[in-house]
Design an enzyme around this catalytic site. Structure first.
Site, PDB file in Angstrom:
ATOM      1  N   GLU A 154     -59.684 -77.954  71.734  1.00 47.46           N
ATOM      2  CA  GLU A 154     -59.658 -79.411  71.578  1.00 47.46           C
ATOM      3  C   GLU A 154     -58.237 -79.922  71.256  1.00 47.46           C
ATOM      4  O   GLU A 154     -57.905 -80.121  70.094  1.00 47.46           O
ATOM      5  CB  GLU A 154     -60.629 -79.879  70.489  1.00 47.46           C
ATOM      6  N   LYS A 161     -62.307 -79.764  75.132  1.00 46.67           N
ATOM      7  CA  LYS A 161     -62.716 -81.047  74.564  1.00 46.67           C
ATOM      8  C   LYS A 161     -61.492 -81.950  74.533  1.00 46.67           C
ATOM      9  O   LYS A 161     -60.491 -81.632  73.884  1.00 46.67           O
ATOM     10  CB  LYS A 161     -63.306 -80.868  73.161  1.00 46.67           C
TER      11      LYS A 161
END
Length: 295
Positions: free
Chosen positions: A176, A212
């Protein structure tokens, strides 16, 4: 790696719920849930209350594997039970929702326009515990605050380095590298990020990762990541957008699904009746699900 869980993430029509606020963000999450800081004493009571909130969400009839394919847990949530059942087992066995674990320990001070993850000297032990708790994958977050090539390169290198450590334990890493949605050079930062992520993906010799990312400035900008053979799934964070804004943006992205935190819990309140709570959560789940499958 659990093959049934992998199949659920690959083929399930839904989104990943991010239920992973940690120590620093917990008071804010509780405030948004209608619980002020004078209503609990110390960290122990605070974490009891956040677990009650997460348990209420997970146990709600609105929260099922039909529309929620996965859920990201905070370490303390993984270590606790719901109705006497370990949280990860409850998610999978009772709800058909794949459990993930947030593993980062927060962010370093900004350097070169980015915030790297703090060191994780205990990561191997945490990953072993996650495996023992039937966790499918992990999530680690770092933040990009400027279109700085050196900084973004460092962020991506760190993300893939941690991802390799996670994969070695048989877990699925969600990398992420969040782009701050408020920065003036967001589109430029995304261009650098996409290039660096593609380089990292091309260097993987076996297995897959998940990604992400913040919702992009340019529609379908991350499609090359979605289509990459080393990517199981690309998920989007709400990143400060309201749920409606995030859903609108997500619905325009082909192949991306949501992994919303505040976007999921927006409007939920500790003082609501079960009926009102479940109705509001149903609306949230339905809207995020619709945006996730629209692309």
């Amino acid at each position: 790696m659990n093959a049934q869980m992998a199949e659920k993430i690959l083929t399930g029509k839904g989104f990943i719920a991010a239920l992973d606020q940690s120590g620093g963000s917990t008071p804010k999450a509780l405030r948004q849930y209608g619980i002020e800081e004078n209503e609990y004493n110390g960290d122990a009571e605070m974490f009891d209350m956040i677990h009650q909130m997460r348990s209420r969400i997970i146990k709600s009839p609105a929260f099922t594997g039909d529309k929620v394919v996965g859920a990201i847990l905070f370490e303390m949530t993984m270590d606790r039970d719901i109705d006497g059942i370990p949280t990860a087992d409850y998610l999978w066995n009772q709800k058909s929702v794949v459990p993930f674990l947030k593993i980062d320990k927060g962010l370093e001070a900004e350097e070169n326009g980015v915030q790297l993850m703090k060191p994780m000297p205990e990561l191997d032990a945490l990953l072993d515990r996650a495996v023992a708790k039937n966790i499918f994958g992990t999530k680690e977050r770092s933040v990009i605050n400027a279109a700085n090539e050196a900084g973004i390169k460092a962020i991506v290198e760190q993300q893939f380095e941690i991802g390799r450590q996670v994969s070695a334990k048989g877990l699925m890493p969600i990398l992420e590298p969040e782009v701050n949605i408020t920065i003036a050079d967001k589109a430029e930062a995304e261009a650098i990020l996409r290039d660096e992520l593609l380089k990292g993906l091309d260097a993987i010799t076996e297995g897959q990762v998940m990604l992400k990312v913040s919702l992009p400035t340019v529609e379908n900008f991350y499609k090359p990541l979605v289509d990459h053979p080393r990517v199981m799934k690309v998920v989007a964070l709400s990143g400060g957008y309201s749920r409606d804004e995030a859903n609108t943006l997500l619905s325009k992205q082909s192949g991306m699904i949501a992994s919303f935190s505040r976007g999921l819990t927006e409007g939920l309140n500790a003082k609501q009746s079960e009926t009102d709570f479940d109705n509001l959560l149903t609306g949230a789940v339905d809207g995020i699900h619709a945006a996730s499958v629209a692309g």
